[in-house]
Design a protein around this motif. Structure first.
Motif, short mmCIF file in Angstrom:
data_model
loop_
_atom_site.label_atom_id
_atom_site.label_comp_id
_atom_site.label_asym_id
_atom_site.label_seq_id
_atom_site.Cartn_x
_atom_site.Cartn_y
_atom_site.Cartn_z
N LEU A 1 -10.30 -12.29 -2.12
CA LEU A 1 -11.31 -13.32 -2.33
C LEU A 1 -10.82 -14.27 -3.42
CD1 LEU A 1 -14.53 -11.12 -2.31
CD2 LEU A 1 -13.49 -12.36 -0.41
N LEU A 2 -11.08 -15.55 -3.24
CA LEU A 2 -10.67 -16.51 -4.26
C LEU A 2 -11.48 -16.25 -5.52
CD1 LEU A 2 -10.56 -19.81 -2.22
CD2 LEU A 2 -8.63 -18.48 -3.02
N TRP B 1 -10.99 3.76 -1.42
CA TRP B 1 -10.07 2.88 -0.71
C TRP B 1 -9.82 1.66 -1.57
CZ3 TRP B 1 -7.77 3.40 4.17
CH2 TRP B 1 -8.06 4.61 4.82
N GLY C 1 -7.36 -1.87 -1.61
CA GLY C 1 -6.35 -2.73 -0.99
C GLY C 1 -5.95 -2.28 0.40
N GLY C 2 -6.80 -1.49 1.07
CA GLY C 2 -6.49 -1.04 2.42
C GLY C 2 -5.78 0.29 2.46
N GLU C 3 -5.70 0.95 1.29
CA GLU C 3 -5.05 2.25 1.26
C GLU C 3 -5.96 3.28 0.61
OE1 GLU C 3 -1.65 1.05 -0.87
OE2 GLU C 3 -0.52 0.49 0.93
N GLY D 1 -9.85 -4.43 -8.40
CA GLY D 1 -9.73 -5.21 -7.17
C GLY D 1 -8.35 -5.78 -6.92
N ARG D 2 -7.79 -6.42 -7.93
CA ARG D 2 -6.43 -6.92 -7.74
C ARG D 2 -5.73 -7.02 -9.09
NH1 ARG D 2 -5.31 -12.61 -7.82
NH2 ARG D 2 -6.95 -13.75 -8.84
N VAL E 1 0.97 -16.50 -1.86
CA VAL E 1 1.68 -17.23 -2.93
C VAL E 1 3.01 -17.75 -2.40
CG1 VAL E 1 2.73 -17.01 -5.21
CG2 VAL E 1 0.57 -15.85 -4.72
N VAL F 1 -2.57 -1.62 8.23
CA VAL F 1 -3.01 -2.99 8.00
C VAL F 1 -1.86 -3.90 8.37
CG1 VAL F 1 -3.83 -4.64 6.29
CG2 VAL F 1 -4.46 -2.23 6.07
N ARG G 1 -15.44 -12.97 -11.13
CA ARG G 1 -14.55 -12.24 -10.25
C ARG G 1 -13.18 -12.89 -10.40
NH1 ARG G 1 -16.52 -13.06 -5.19
NH2 ARG G 1 -15.11 -14.78 -4.94
N SER H 1 -12.15 -3.01 1.34
CA SER H 1 -11.09 -2.72 0.38
C SER H 1 -9.90 -3.66 0.57
CB SER H 1 -10.63 -1.26 0.49
OG SER H 1 -9.79 -1.07 1.61
N VAL H 2 -9.72 -4.17 1.79
CA VAL H 2 -8.64 -5.12 2.04
C VAL H 2 -9.09 -6.53 1.66
CG1 VAL H 2 -7.04 -6.00 3.77
CG2 VAL H 2 -7.94 -3.70 3.99
N THR I 1 1.06 -3.34 5.87
CA THR I 1 1.01 -3.91 4.53
C THR I 1 -0.28 -3.48 3.84
OG1 THR I 1 1.21 -5.98 3.32
CG2 THR I 1 -0.07 -6.05 5.35
N ASN I 2 -0.57 -4.09 2.71
CA ASN I 2 -1.85 -3.86 2.03
C ASN I 2 -2.32 -5.18 1.43
OD1 ASN I 2 -0.21 -4.24 -0.19
ND2 ASN I 2 -0.11 -2.07 -0.69
N ALA I 3 -3.42 -5.13 0.70
CA ALA I 3 -4.00 -6.37 0.17
C ALA I 3 -3.01 -7.08 -0.75
CB ALA I 3 -5.29 -6.06 -0.57
N ALA I 4 -2.31 -6.32 -1.58
CA ALA I 4 -1.36 -6.94 -2.50
C ALA I 4 -0.24 -7.65 -1.74
CB ALA I 4 -0.78 -5.89 -3.44
N LEU J 1 -11.70 -7.59 -0.44
CA LEU J 1 -12.09 -7.87 -1.83
C LEU J 1 -10.95 -8.42 -2.70
CD1 LEU J 1 -14.52 -7.19 -4.07
CD2 LEU J 1 -12.85 -5.47 -4.71
N PRO J 2 -9.75 -7.83 -2.64
CA PRO J 2 -8.69 -8.37 -3.50
C PRO J 2 -8.23 -9.76 -3.07
CG PRO J 2 -8.16 -6.15 -2.74
CD PRO J 2 -9.31 -6.61 -1.94
#
Lengths: 303, 484
Positions: free
Chosen positions: A110-111, B289, B291-293, B339-340, A17, A75, B483, A104-105, A7-10, A107-108
């Motif tokens: 984090l609250l 990098w 989101g892990g990619e 970041g997202r 959710v 991941v 953030r 990179s995983v 998977t990835n961060a998204a 950071l997205p």
């Protein structure tokens, strides 16, 4: 629990959710993100501690397990909410090249706009603030006593790389000792001539306590060895006689001071969840720790 | 409804599924028919198959055979080019046939899911074949997508082309952001409650941050994106509209005209900072990098030149010279490969004028804030200080959270569903009118001109929160980006 592979961060964020909605309450009441950088073996205990600490500080807990850095980047993650947890947690396993880019995983995930704490339950980077994950955080928690490599040097390394936001659980462990010693001198403001701290040969907490006394009282402080557990005795030598706290069993201490009867004091060695919860209470700079760390380095240089 | 450009992404991913979802919710009028127009050698059945596939893949509600069958009866396809008279003659006959057989009664919407360069050709054809002017008791509406031009002059030209053929009240500019539940909720929150209005002004608000961040790069949109950039793509439309909704005065009613008047007032009061170099920032993502990619940089994307000066990140500071907002900066930022994926409006309040607590107690206390999350997980967060449990008096920020989507319904209607429904109902409160579009360009044009003279944008690493110049831009005002 939602299991995600490749998977990835998204993907992990979406799983959060989804599980929130499944748990029936889509709203979040978390106050911080706690990132735990840990290896597979120590992950279980670390997560248990985080779970208990999260009762006091509802947090999004991200356990990052760094695997082998060779090979294709992968991941994998397990995302869970509820089940005795106050906040949310994800166990994120990294393999391959992404091991070198864990931020990179993370950071997205984090609250938004909330404090970030990174905790290394065992071995920590020698300069936590310069670590890619450590750089994301306001608070970086290391544990010199739990280091598995170069145990004797672990605390010195952390003290040497001290910067605003760093702290070590060895320091948190001695909070009750410090409180007791400070109270003793508050009740009997005697002039201390000399002091000693006795504890296990490798005890970062004992070293810190000695450095703290040295820094605060400006008197010579001896650091003596015993079989433990942990710190066994602290003596403050005054003209009227010694103020002594002795704890041989790691639970109950006896407190003696000049012209007063000896008193038993509960001084239990503190467990991990307790330490972590205390540490998460303070996110501002710890000036006393900074001074103590500086003093510790000076003492080591002299020795 | 006549859909031009049926083979495009927009049609397949958004418009067609939204039509099905509306039908499935029972919100489409009986006899609703969909005519596809494209340069393809298809029969009605082929077109139905395309719609079927896109619905199966992208619709949000459950697929029901009976709904589909009823809907598919009204599908027609007309093959042809935009300059092909015969094809438009054919289109007219098809529509007339539908008026007869399905009872659409001469009410037609033309959805132009095509590049703006073709608007002129299509509009002229519709006029020539008598498709654009309604008979009494009927309506004709045209729906266009952003971009509404690339600067003030082109926006005006575009509007003239459409305005020649259609009345201004029947031109619907789709800005799918404005169909989001939360955007509408901004209005509900602001004007239905008594709690927020008293503090919604420069006496209490320190500044406002409006962010639309995407975690993806430009993907396959190189052809569209290169030369356009983040400011034209997002700030001119979405962010300016969000700003207008957050900043506007209370409209006399919730109808289109009253809303438009208030939004226009806000846009007309916008002032730019004097020093554009200090109070704007732009950037371009580089390889890294995210989101892990591992991802490539903007200039390495297929179809983008090595030295492209197109910005993928843009941040601007705007002021609104009204009694309510004078002195309160509005910071608008957008970017790709950040970041997202998040879109939000953060109203950041001033600090309390006096703290009866010690400095160490409130060391960790930030500014109070109300954050309106537009996507994902739409909702609202209020941020305030609270005591940390324990013996010491430590005050720290905590969040109170409200998640919109799942609190009320399982899945709130998707933006396109609402907008298409509004087109059919002829209810345009959420569609920007050409005056708003033109005012937004008027605000943005000087910034774009300034940037055009300044060479290439600053590089920023993929997966972070933009270039350092953007942080410096806020630091100059003594503030920091949230953030998100």
């Amino acid at each position: 629990m939602i299991e995600l592979t490749e998977t990835n961060a998204a993907g992990i964020a979406a799983a959060f959710v989804r599980s929130r909605t499944q748990a029936g309450s889509p709203a979040m009441g978390m106050v911080m993100t706690l990132v735990i950088v840990v290896d597979e073996d120590a992950a279980h205990d670390a997560l248990r501690a985080a779970r208990l600490a999260a009762r006091e500080h509802p947090a999004r807990v991200l356990a990052v397990i760094l695997g082998d850095a060779r090979g294709r980047a992968r991941v994998n993650a397990q995302v869970a909410i509820g089940d005795d947890w106050t906040g949310e947690n994800a166990m994120i396993r990294l393999h391959g090249e992404v091991v070198k880019h864990p931020e990179s995983v993370v950071l997205p995930l984090l609250l938004p706009d909330s404090p970030v704490t990174v905790w290394w339950p065992t071995d920590a980077p020698s300069d936590p603030a310069a670590d890619p994950l450590g750089a994301l955080a306001q608070r970086r928690i290391t544990d010199a006593a739990a280091a598995t490599k170069s145990k004797t040097k672990a605390l010195q390394t952390q003290c040497a790389s001290y910067t605003k936001g760093n702290t070590d659980l060895a320091w948190t462990r001695i909070t009750p000792w410090r409180a007791l010693l400070a109270a003793a001198l508050d009740q009997q403001p005697l002039k201390v001539r000399r002091a000693s701290v006795t504890g296990e040969r490798i005890s970062p907490s004992a070293d810190l306590l000695a450095a703290w006394l040295n820094d605060r009282l400006r008197v010579p402080v001896d650091r003596r060895n015993s079989a433990g557990p942990g710190i066994t005795e602290v003596v403050l030598d005054t003209a009227e006689g010694p103020i002594r706290i002795a704890r041989t069993d790691g639970r109950l201490a006896s407190f003696s001071s000049p012209d007063r009867p000896d008193r038993p004091v509960a001084l239990r060695r503190r467990d991990l969840p307790d330490l972590l919860a205390e540490e998460l209470r303070h996110l501002d700079e710890d000036d006393v720790y900074q001074a103590t760390a500086k003093r510790l380095l000076k003492r080591e240089q002299k020795a | 409804m006549v859909l031009f450009g049926v083979t495009g992404d927009l049609s397949r991913k958004k418009v067609m599924p939204a039509i099905y979802d509306l039908a499935n919710r029972g919100l489409l009028p009986a006899g609703f028919s969909l005519v596809g127009f494209a340069r393809r050698d298809w029969a009605d059945e082929d077109f139905a198959q395309i719609v079927h596939d896109s619905v199966r893949q992208h619709s949000r509600t459950e697929f029901r055979e009976e709904v589909w069958r009823q809907l598919a009866e009204g599908f027609r396809f007309v093959p042809g080019d935009f300059d092909d008279d015969a094809a438009f003659g054919n289109l007219r006959r098809t529509i007339e046939e539908l008026d007869e057989s399905r009872g659409t009664q001469g009410n037609h919407a033309f959805y132009l899911a095509i590049p703006p360069t073709f608007f002129g050709a299509v509009a002229a054809q519709l006029k020539e074949h008598g498709l654009a002017r309604p008979e009494p008791g009927q309506w004709r509406r045209v729906v266009v997508e952003k971009p509404f031009g690339h600067d003030l002059a082109s926006a005006r030209a575009l509007n003239d082309i459409l305005g020649e053929v259609f009345e201004s009240g029947s031109i619907f500019r789709i800005d799918h952001y404005l169909g989001k539940e939360t955007v509408q909720n901004i209005l509900a929150m602001r004007f239905a409650n008594n709690l927020f209005e008293p503090v919604w002004n420069g006496n209490y608000v320190d500044h406002v941050q409006i962010t639309m961040a995407e975690d993806v790069g430009i993907g396959g949109r190189a052809g569209y994106y290169d030369g356009v950039g983040a400011a034209r793509d997002v700030i001119q439309n979405h962010l300016m509209q969000l700003m207008a909704l957050v900043a506007m005065e209370e409209p006399t009613s919730f109808d289109a005209e009253s809303l438009r008047v208030e939004k226009l007032k806000v846009l007309a009061s916008v002032v730019l900072p004097k020093r554009l170099d200090l109070h704007t920032a732009r950037g371009q993502y580089t390889a890294g990098w995210a989101g892990g990619e591992q991802v490539i940089g903007f200039c390495e994307e297929e179809g983008i030149g090595k030295t492209s000066a197109t910005e993928t990140y843009a941040a601007v500071k705007l002021g609104i010279d009204t009694r309510r907002w004078a002195g309160v900066p509005f910071y608008l930022r957008t970017g790709k490969r950040l970041g997202r994926r998040v879109t939000e409006v953060a109203i950041v309040f001033k600090k309390a004028p006096h703290q009866p607590f010690s400095a160490t107690s409130t060391e960790e206390l930030g500014n109070n804030a109300i954050v309106i999350r537009v996507q994902p997980d739409e909702g609202m967060t209020i941020r305030f200080g609270s005591k940390v449990p324990g013996t010491a008096m430590e005050i720290r920020d905590v969040n109170m959270d409200f998640a919109y989507g799942s609190s009320f319904t399982e899945a709130s209607p998707e933006a396109y569903e609402r907008l298409i429904l509004d087109v059919l109902l002829g209810d345009p409160p959420l569609f920007p009118r050409h005056e708003e579009v033109e005012l937004s360009w008027q605000i943005l044009d000087p910034i774009l001109d300034h940037w055009a003279k300044k060479g290439r944008p600053d590089a920023y690493p993929s997966g972070g929160w933009g270039p350092t110049s953007a942080d410096a831009m806020l630091a100059r005002d003594g503030r920091v980006w949230r953030r998100p």
